[in-house]
Design an enzyme around this catalytic site. Structure first.
Site, PDB file in Angstrom:
ATOM      1  N   ARG A 119       2.320  23.155   9.969  1.00  0.00           N
ATOM      2  CA  ARG A 119       3.337  22.410   8.826  1.00  0.00           C
ATOM      3  C   ARG A 119       4.549  21.336   9.732  1.00  0.00           C
ATOM      4  NH1 ARG A 119       4.194  28.357   7.559  1.00  0.00           N
ATOM      5  NH2 ARG A 119       2.816  28.436   6.223  1.00  0.00           N
ATOM      6  N   LYS A 141       6.173   7.996   5.128  1.00  0.00           N
ATOM      7  CA  LYS A 141       4.406   7.966   4.509  1.00  0.00           C
ATOM      8  C   LYS A 141       3.494   8.627   5.323  1.00  0.00           C
ATOM      9  CE  LYS A 141       5.560   6.319  -0.674  1.00  0.00           C
ATOM     10  NZ  LYS A 141       5.270   5.358  -1.349  1.00  0.00           N
ATOM     11  N   GLU A 183       3.176  -7.825   3.064  1.00  0.00           N
ATOM     12  CA  GLU A 183       4.159  -6.973   3.424  1.00  0.00           C
ATOM     13  C   GLU A 183       5.474  -7.428   3.412  1.00  0.00           C
ATOM     14  OE1 GLU A 183       3.315  -3.940   1.494  1.00  0.00           O
ATOM     15  OE2 GLU A 183       1.491  -3.035   2.058  1.00  0.00           O
ATOM     16  N   LYS A 225      12.523  -2.259   4.713  1.00  0.00           N
ATOM     17  CA  LYS A 225      12.222  -1.204   4.616  1.00  0.00           C
ATOM     18  C   LYS A 225      12.774   0.060   5.299  1.00  0.00           C
ATOM     19  CE  LYS A 225       8.105   1.914   4.626  1.00  0.00           C
ATOM     20  NZ  LYS A 225       7.147   1.717   4.124  1.00  0.00           N
ATOM     21  N   GLU A 235      10.930   9.313  -2.324  1.00  0.00           N
ATOM     22  CA  GLU A 235      10.864   8.517  -3.752  1.00  0.00           C
ATOM     23  C   GLU A 235      10.800   8.663  -4.660  1.00  0.00           C
ATOM     24  OE1 GLU A 235       6.964   6.989  -3.580  1.00  0.00           O
ATOM     25  OE2 GLU A 235       6.334   5.371  -4.530  1.00  0.00           O
ATOM     26  N   ARG A 239      13.160   4.029  -3.856  1.00  0.00           N
ATOM     27  CA  ARG A 239      11.997   3.522  -2.987  1.00  0.00           C
ATOM     28  C   ARG A 239      10.252   2.543  -3.752  1.00  0.00           C
ATOM     29  NH1 ARG A 239       9.581   6.563   2.236  1.00  0.00           N
ATOM     30  NH2 ARG A 239       7.799   5.200   3.163  1.00  0.00           N
ATOM     31  N   ASN A 243       6.927  -0.485  -3.824  1.00  0.00           N
ATOM     32  CA  ASN A 243       5.150  -0.443  -4.132  1.00  0.00           C
ATOM     33  C   ASN A 243       4.791  -1.683  -4.944  1.00  0.00           C
ATOM     34  OD1 ASN A 243       2.987   2.097  -6.026  1.00  0.00           O
ATOM     35  ND2 ASN A 243       3.397   1.788  -3.681  1.00  0.00           N
ATOM     36  N   HIS A 246       0.834  -2.990  -5.724  1.00  0.00           N
ATOM     37  CA  HIS A 246       0.415  -1.775  -5.043  1.00  0.00           C
ATOM     38  C   HIS A 246      -0.269  -1.064  -6.781  1.00  0.00           C
ATOM     39  CE1 HIS A 246       2.454  -2.671  -1.236  1.00  0.00           C
ATOM     40  NE2 HIS A 246       1.855  -1.248  -0.976  1.00  0.00           N
ATOM     41  N   HIS A 250      -3.994  -1.065  -5.545  1.00  0.00           N
ATOM     42  CA  HIS A 250      -4.656   0.019  -4.452  1.00  0.00           C
ATOM     43  C   HIS A 250      -6.095   0.684  -5.097  1.00  0.00           C
ATOM     44  CE1 HIS A 250      -1.515   2.901  -2.807  1.00  0.00           C
ATOM     45  NE2 HIS A 250      -2.135   2.114  -1.528  1.00  0.00           N
ATOM     46  N   HIS A 262      -6.151  -3.986   2.729  1.00  0.00           N
ATOM     47  CA  HIS A 262      -5.111  -3.737   2.070  1.00  0.00           C
ATOM     48  C   HIS A 262      -3.675  -4.826   1.618  1.00  0.00           C
ATOM     49  CE1 HIS A 262      -1.510  -0.547   0.320  1.00  0.00           C
ATOM     50  NE2 HIS A 262      -1.123  -1.500   1.477  1.00  0.00           N
TER      51      HIS A 262
HETATM   52  N1  NAD Z   1       2.495   4.793   5.221  1.00  0.00           N
HETATM   53  C1  NAD Z   1       2.668   3.722   5.201  1.00  0.00           C
HETATM   54  O1  NAD Z   1       3.810   3.758   4.111  1.00  0.00           O
HETATM   55  C2  NAD Z   1       2.153   2.313   4.655  1.00  0.00           C
HETATM   56  C3  NAD Z   1       2.631   1.182   3.858  1.00  0.00           C
HETATM   57  C4  NAD Z   1       1.528   0.318   4.024  1.00  0.00           C
HETATM   58  C5  NAD Z   1       0.385   0.442   4.348  1.00  0.00           C
HETATM   59  N2  NAD Z   1       0.380   1.896   4.358  1.00  0.00           N
HETATM   60  C6  NAD Z   1      -1.478   2.167   4.940  1.00  0.00           C
HETATM   61  O2  NAD Z   1      -2.056   1.229   6.284  1.00  0.00           O
HETATM   62  C7  NAD Z   1      -3.389   0.308   6.045  1.00  0.00           C
HETATM   63  C8  NAD Z   1      -3.707  -0.486   6.428  1.00  0.00           C
HETATM   64  O3  NAD Z   1      -3.385  -1.006   7.224  1.00  0.00           O
HETATM   65  P1  NAD Z   1      -3.779  -2.388   8.896  1.00  0.00           P
HETATM   66  O4  NAD Z   1      -3.349  -3.481   7.437  1.00  0.00           O
HETATM   67  O5  NAD Z   1      -2.617  -2.347   9.932  1.00  0.00           O
HETATM   68  O6  NAD Z   1      -5.532  -2.479   8.660  1.00  0.00           O
HETATM   69  P2  NAD Z   1      -5.139  -0.470   9.616  1.00  0.00           P
HETATM   70  O7  NAD Z   1      -5.202  -0.031  10.598  1.00  0.00           O
HETATM   71  O8  NAD Z   1      -7.382  -0.911   9.390  1.00  0.00           O
HETATM   72  O9  NAD Z   1      -6.258  -1.530  11.287  1.00  0.00           O
HETATM   73  C9  NAD Z   1      -6.733  -3.192  10.722  1.00  0.00           C
HETATM   74  C10 NAD Z   1      -7.774  -3.156  11.684  1.00  0.00           C
HETATM   75  O10 NAD Z   1      -7.399  -3.641  13.035  1.00  0.00           O
HETATM   76  C11 NAD Z   1      -8.053  -2.998  14.582  1.00  0.00           C
HETATM   77  N3  NAD Z   1      -6.550  -3.207  15.427  1.00  0.00           N
HETATM   78  C12 NAD Z   1      -5.554  -1.917  15.114  1.00  0.00           C
HETATM   79  N4  NAD Z   1      -4.700  -3.227  16.014  1.00  0.00           N
HETATM   80  C13 NAD Z   1      -5.676  -3.503  17.081  1.00  0.00           C
HETATM   81  C14 NAD Z   1      -5.357  -5.043  17.778  1.00  0.00           C
HETATM   82  N5  NAD Z   1      -3.486  -5.212  18.277  1.00  0.00           N
HETATM   83  N6  NAD Z   1      -5.794  -6.100  18.575  1.00  0.00           N
HETATM   84  C15 NAD Z   1      -7.403  -5.751  17.201  1.00  0.00           C
HETATM   85  N7  NAD Z   1      -7.558  -4.620  16.753  1.00  0.00           N
HETATM   86  C16 NAD Z   1      -6.919  -4.035  15.970  1.00  0.00           C
HETATM   87  C17 NAD Z   1      -8.125  -1.822  13.412  1.00  0.00           C
HETATM   88  O11 NAD Z   1      -8.754  -0.852  14.608  1.00  0.00           O
HETATM   89  C18 NAD Z   1      -8.856  -2.061  12.116  1.00  0.00           C
HETATM   90  O12 NAD Z   1     -10.609  -2.359  12.605  1.00  0.00           O
HETATM   91  C19 NAD Z   1      -4.190   0.786   4.632  1.00  0.00           C
HETATM   92  O13 NAD Z   1      -4.480   2.427   4.208  1.00  0.00           O
HETATM   93  C20 NAD Z   1      -1.996   0.920   4.336  1.00  0.00           C
HETATM   94  O14 NAD Z   1      -2.632   2.362   2.313  1.00  0.00           O
HETATM   95  C21 NAD Z   1       0.006   2.721   5.037  1.00  0.00           C
HETATM   96  O1  LIG Z   2       6.812   3.001   1.743  1.00  0.00           O
HETATM   97  C1  LIG Z   2       6.474   3.039   0.823  1.00  0.00           C
HETATM   98  O2  LIG Z   2       6.954   3.801  -0.190  1.00  0.00           O
HETATM   99  C2  LIG Z   2       5.296   1.655   0.340  1.00  0.00           C
HETATM  100  O3  LIG Z   2       5.308   2.106  -1.366  1.00  0.00           O
HETATM  101  C3  LIG Z   2       4.988   1.258   0.795  1.00  0.00           C
HETATM  102  C4  LIG Z   2       3.285   1.049   0.272  1.00  0.00           C
HETATM  103  O4  LIG Z   2       3.444  -0.923   1.716  1.00  0.00           O
HETATM  104  C5  LIG Z   2       2.326   1.593   0.893  1.00  0.00           C
HETATM  105  O5  LIG Z   2       1.010   0.508   1.224  1.00  0.00           O
HETATM  106  C6  LIG Z   2       2.323   2.755   0.483  1.00  0.00           C
HETATM  107  O6  LIG Z   2       1.036   3.536   1.322  1.00  0.00           O
HETATM  108  C7  LIG Z   2       2.056   3.147  -0.950  1.00  0.00           C
HETATM  109  O7  LIG Z   2       2.342   4.025  -1.047  1.00  0.00           O
HETATM  110  P1  LIG Z   2       2.144   5.620  -2.174  1.00  0.00           P
HETATM  111  O8  LIG Z   2       2.411   6.239  -2.025  1.00  0.00           O
HETATM  112  O9  LIG Z   2       1.271   4.737  -3.760  1.00  0.00           O
HETATM  113  O10 LIG Z   2       0.028   6.142  -1.681  1.00  0.00           O
HETATM  114 ZN    ZN Z   3       1.391  -1.216   1.574  1.00  0.00          ZN
END
Ligand code: NAD
Ligand SMILES: O=C(O)C(=O)C[C@@H](O)[C@H](O)[C@H](O)COP(=O)(O)O
Ligand code: ZN
Length: 360
Positions: A119, A141, A183, A225, A235, A239, A243, A246, A250, A262
Site C-alpha cells: 500500500r 499520477k 506537453e 505543473k 484532481e 488539476r 488534461n 488529452h 488518449h 503520447h
Molecule cells: N503521470 C503523468 O502525470 C503523466 C504525464 C504525461 C505523460 N504521462 C505518460 O508518459 C508516457 C509517455 O512518456 P514519454 O514520452 O517519456 O515516452 P516513453 O516513456 O515511452 O519513452 C519513449 C522512448 O524513449 C526511450 N528512452 C527514455 N529515455 C531515453 C534516453 N534518455 N535516451 C534514449 N532513449 C530513451 C524509452 O525507452 C522509450 O523507448 C505515456 O504513457 C503517458 O501516458 C504521464
Molecule cells: O498530471 C495530470 O493531471 C495530467 O493530466 C497530465 C497529463 O499530461 C498526463 O498525460 C496524465 O497522465 C493524464 O492523466 P489521466 O488522468 O487523463 O490519465
Molecule cells: Zn500527457
C-alpha cells in the site's frame, strides 16, 4: 549552471524537482535509509541503469535492477504483476524503496508499483525524456493501461523526489524529444503564454537539448505543473486543466494500439479542443491557427483521420473526466484561460473532429 529546485506539494509533504546537469549524483541521498532499492528501467536504458546501480551500491544500498519493456509496452497489468512478484521474492518491506528511471511510461509504471506494493513505499523518479521531466514524473499520477483505455488503473502517489538530469536527454531520439514539446506547449496554452512566445521565437532550438531557450522552457513547464498539482493533487478541480488535449489524445493512442506517441496524440487533441472552443464561440480563428502553426513548427501532428469517429467517441466515454454520460473537455475561453466544457452536442463534437481530419 547550478541546479534549479522546484518545490511541489502541500506543506508537510513537499518534494523537490531538481533540474540540471549531473543532478543524478543526488540519488543516493534521496533513497535515504532504504536497505533495498528496486531500480525499474526500460531495457533500452540498461547502460545508464548500470551506472546508477553502481552509485547506489557504492552508497551501501542493495540494488535490484528490474528491466521492463521500452515505452508503452511497460504499462500493463502483466508487467506490474511481474514486478510485484520480484518485490515479494526479495522481501521488500516498507523501509525499502523503488527508483523509476526512464521515460514517462517507466516512471508511471514504477510509481504505480511503489504505490501499490504494501500500500505504498517510497519512490524516487529519474525521468530521462523531455516529457518525463516536464510532466510525467511531476505530480504523483501513476498508472497502467487496460484493454479499455489509457491509465485506467492507477493511484496518486507523490514521489520523495524527482531528478531531471539534462545530460540524459542527449541520447533521446529527436522524435521522442519532440513528443515532450507537446506537453510544454500545452503548459503554454493553459497557463504560461511566454512558453508559446519562446517556441515561436526559435522552433528549431526548441527541438534540441542545446537550444537557447531549452532550460527555460523545461523549467517554465515544470513550474506550471508544480503550481497546479500543489493545489489539487487528487484532481478534484483545477488539476483537470493539465488534461488539455488529452480526451481525444488518449482515444487516439488506444485506437493506434499505443504505437502513436503520447505527445503526438495530445498535439492532435489540442487542435481538436481548439476547434471545439471556436465552434462553441469561445475563441477566435486566430487562436486556433496559433495552435496549428506552433505545433507543426516543431514537427508535431495537427491532423488525424485514421480512426472511426464512433470508436474514438466510445473510448472517450471512459475518460476520467466523464461524469455519467456527460463528456467533459478542457477548452480555452482565451489564451491561458482554461475552462471545462461539459456535454457538448454530438453535432459540435463531430464538426470539431471533421476540422481535425483536414490539414486546416
Ligand atoms: N503521470 C503523468 O502525470 C503523466 C504525464 C504525461 C505523460 N504521462 C505518460 O508518459 C508516457 C509517455 O512518456 P514519454 O514520452 O517519456 O515516452 P516513453 O516513456 O515511452 O519513452 C519513449 C522512448 O524513449 C526511450 N528512452 C527514455 N529515455 C531515453 C534516453 N534518455 N535516451 C534514449 N532513449 C530513451 C524509452 O525507452 C522509450 O523507448 C505515456 O504513457 C503517458 O501516458 C504521464
Ligand atoms: O498530471 C495530470 O493531471 C495530467 O493530466 C497530465 C497529463 O499530461 C498526463 O498525460 C496524465 O497522465 C493524464 O492523466 P489521466 O488522468 O487523463 O490519465
Ligand atoms: Zn500527457
Amino acid at each position: 549552471m547550478t541546479a534549479t529546485r522546484i518545490g511541489v506539494g502541500a506543506t508537510g509533504e513537499r518534494y523537490d524537482v531538481v533540474v540540471g546537469t549531473g543532478v543524478l549524483s543526488e540519488l543516493p541521498g534521496l533513497v535515504g535509509s532504504a536497505e533495498k532499492v528496486a531500480l525499474i528501467h526500460p531495457e533500452g536504458l540498461t547502460g545508464l541503469a548500470e551506472r546508477v546501480a553502481a552509485a547506489l551500491n557504492e552508497a551501501g544500498h542493495r540494488v535490484f535492477p528490474m528491466p521492463v519493456p521500452d515505452g508503452e509496452a511497460a504499462k500493463t497489468v502483466a508487467v506490474a504483476a511481474d514486478l510485484w512478484s520480484r518485490l515479494g521474492g526479495e522481501n521488500f518491506t516498507r523501509g525499502d524503496a523503488v527508483v523509476g528511471l526512464g521515460g514517462g511510461a517507466a516512471t508511471d509504471l514504477a510509481g504505480f508499483v511503489a504505490a501499490s506494493w504494501l500500500r505504498g513505499v517510497r519512490s524516487i523518479l529519474v525521468p530521462t525524456t523531455l516529457l518525463g521531466m516536464v510532466d510525467a514524473a511531476v505530480g504523483g499520477k501513476t498508472g497502467i493501461n487496460t484493454p479499455e483505455g489509457k491509465n485506467l488503473v492507477g493511484a496518486f502517489h507523490p514521489p520523495a523526489g524527482v531528478l531531471c538530469d539534462l545530460e540524459t536527454l542527449r541520447t533521446l531520439p529527436r522524435a521522442d524529444y519532440i513528443g515532450g514539446l507537446a506537453e510544454i506547449i500545452k503548459a503554454g496554452f493553459i497557463d504560461d503564454p511566454a512558453i508559446c512566445d519562446l517556441v515561436e521565437a526559435d522552433p528549431e532550438g526548441a527541438c534540441s537539448p542545446d537550444g537557447l531557450h531549452t532550460r527555460e522552457l523545461i523549467e517554465r513547464a515544470i513550474r506550471v505543473k508544480a503550481e497546479v498539482v500543489s493545489g489539487d493533487l487528487r484532481e478534484s478541480g483545477r488539476r483537470e486543466i493539465l488534461n488539455y488535449g488529452h480526451t481525444l489524445g488518449h482515444a487516439i493512442e488506444r485506437a493506434e494500439n499505443y504505437t502513436f506517441r503520447h505527445g503526438y496524440a495530445v498535439s492532435v487533441g489540442m487542435v481538436f479542443v481548439a476547434e471545439l472552443a471556436r465552434l462553441d464561440g469561445r475563441i477566435d480563428e486566430g487562436l486556433v491557427r496559433r495552435h496549428r502553426t506552433l505545433l507543426s513548427s516543431v514537427g508535431l501532428p495537427v491532423s488525424y483521420d485514421r480512426a472511426a469517429w464512433s470508436d474514438l467517441l466510445a473510448t472517450m466515454s471512459v475518460d476520467k473526466k466523464t461524469r455519467g454520460n456527460t463528456l467533459r473537455f478542457v477548452v480555452l475561453d482565451g489564451l491561458a484561460e482554461p475552462v471545462i466544457l461539459s456535454g457538448p452536442s454530438p453535432e459540435l463534437l463531430g464538426e470539431a473532429y471533421r476540422a481535425v481530419t483536414s490539414a486546416g
